[in-house]
Scaffold this motif. Structure first.
Motif, PDB file in Angstrom:
ATOM      1  N   ILE A  66      -1.033  11.223   2.278  1.00 38.06           N
ATOM      2  CA  ILE A  66      -2.069  10.814   1.221  1.00 38.06           C
ATOM      3  C   ILE A  66      -1.636  11.775   0.098  1.00 38.06           C
ATOM      4  N   GLU A  79      -8.349   8.642  -1.917  1.00 36.62           N
ATOM      5  CA  GLU A  79      -7.696   8.803  -0.763  1.00 36.62           C
ATOM      6  C   GLU A  79      -6.739   7.277  -0.573  1.00 36.62           C
ATOM      7  N   LEU A  80      -5.569   7.557   0.009  1.00 39.59           N
ATOM      8  CA  LEU A  80      -4.887   6.420   0.366  1.00 39.59           C
ATOM      9  C   LEU A  80      -4.503   6.505   1.704  1.00 39.59           C
ATOM     10  N   SER A  89      -2.047   4.172   4.793  1.00 39.55           N
ATOM     11  CA  SER A  89      -1.000   2.925   4.528  1.00 39.55           C
ATOM     12  C   SER A  89      -0.376   3.056   6.017  1.00 39.55           C
ATOM     13  N   ARG A  97       1.506   9.793  -5.242  1.00 42.97           N
ATOM     14  CA  ARG A  97       2.174  11.002  -5.127  1.00 42.97           C
ATOM     15  C   ARG A  97       2.965  11.444  -6.112  1.00 42.97           C
ATOM     16  N   THR A 150       0.829  -1.035   0.018  1.00 44.06           N
ATOM     17  CA  THR A 150       0.036  -0.007   0.090  1.00 44.06           C
ATOM     18  C   THR A 150       0.943   1.099   0.046  1.00 44.06           C
ATOM     19  N   THR A 151       1.917   0.859   0.660  1.00 42.44           N
ATOM     20  CA  THR A 151       3.018   2.285   0.550  1.00 42.44           C
ATOM     21  C   THR A 151       3.430   2.625  -0.941  1.00 42.44           C
ATOM     22  N   GLN A 153       1.035   4.406  -2.628  1.00 44.75           N
ATOM     23  CA  GLN A 153       0.851   5.590  -2.117  1.00 44.75           C
ATOM     24  C   GLN A 153       2.122   6.640  -3.046  1.00 44.75           C
TER      25      GLN A 153
END
Length: 310
Positions: free
Chosen positions: A309, A286-287, A289, A104, A96-97, A100
């Motif tokens: 986020i 939205e994220l 982690s 980003r 999940t990172t 992100q």
């Protein structure tokens, strides 16, 4: 949908295998490469149109068997060598990172098209000897092997199963509730499977391992016939107050990936028609982690939102 919105243009995953299953001897770079090639094929783009690959992987002892840098090896095997890559380890939140980081960089304009993926093969985690053996040798006596998958945890701390159980007790989540959650998860999976909800995301895989070919076309981890009574009869592990082999996460093998870009890039490179076509799967809102009991309050800080986020 605005021009800076982040969108997913393809998504795919291998079947998830159980510990010691069919894919137990397949290296992580091969699993990851299979996913990336599938994402490119589904998106219908050239391999040199991707700017970067962000990979989540946390069982580093297994990655070491392939000399680490798994993301780079995936790129060299399935994309142009000019594509950037990074392998990320944030324990259970590694993939999940990676999602992100990809979003980003797209939001900041650093990249125009990126892939976020994750891979693990816990079955390949090797036994280890003492690091001193290289220099000191062993003239007499037994060699001691350490299993990095046993009592998973950080040196000087309790195993993760113990920590998880103690946190569960602290926040009022009893063993029975965890077993109920595990049972419902198994039932939900079976209903989704029967409805064909996984048909589009899973693709069959085959790998050459030595002189044999191994193949898998469906998840092998789920247990459709498990009962609440069976879960309740399992013993807790490592002295944990609540965690058992039945309500804990599985020790799996598999890979998954998302291919992402922003709306402006799709419009510029492929035309407005694709905004209403099959290439745009969903918009990323939205994220998150992190593993934090009060994460919603924790994320209210603008500084945290800016960093975590995209």
């Amino acid at each position: 949908m605005g021009p800076t919105d982040i969108v997913i243009i393809s998504a795919a995953r291998t079947p998830f295998d159980r510990f010691g299953g069919t894919l137990r001897d397949v290296p992580p770079n091969q699993l990851g490469s299979a996913v990336v090639r599938e994402l490119i094929n589904r998106a219908g783009i050239a391999d040199n149109e991707v700017d970067e690959v962000n990979l989540g992987l946390c069982i580093q002892v297994e990655a070491a068997l392939e000399t680490n840098s798994i993301a780079r090896q995936i790129v060299l095997d399935s994309l142009s060598s000019e594509v950037l890559s990074i392998t990320l380890d944030r324990a259970c939140c590694s993939t999940t990172t990676a999602v992100q980081y990809t979003a980003r960089n797209l939001r900041l304009g650093i990249t125009q098209m990126g892939i976020a993926c994750g891979v693990e093969n816990m079955s390949r985690a090797s036994y280890m000897t003492s690091p001193g053996l290289r220099w000191e040798g062993k003239r007499m006596g037994d060699l001691v092997l350490k299993d990095p998958m046993f009592r998973l945890g950080y040196p000087g701390f309790s195993p993760l199963a113990v920590d998880a159980g103690e946190v569960a007790v602290e926040y009022g989540v009893p063993r029975e509730e965890q077993d109920d959650w595990a049972y419902r998860s198994q039932q939900h999976y079976q209903k989704a499977f029967a409805a064909g909800n996984f048909d589009q995301e899973i693709f069959p895989v085959s790998f050459q391992v030595g002189k044999k070919t191994v193949s898998l076309d469906a998840d092998s981890q789920p247990r459709p016939n498990v009962t609440r009574e069976q879960l309740a009869n399992l013993s807790t592990v490592y002295g944990s107050p609540t965690v058992t082999a039945g309500n804990a996460p599985g020790m799996n093998t598999g890979a998954t990936g998302l291919h992402r870009t922003d709306v402006q890039y799709v419009v510029t490179e492929y035309g407005v028609a694709n905004l209403k076509g099959q290439n745009l799967r969903t918009r990323v809102e939205e994220l998150i982690s992190i593993a934090h009991p009060d994460f919603r309050d924790w994320l209210k800080s603008e500084a945290q939102r800016m960093y975590f986020i995209p």
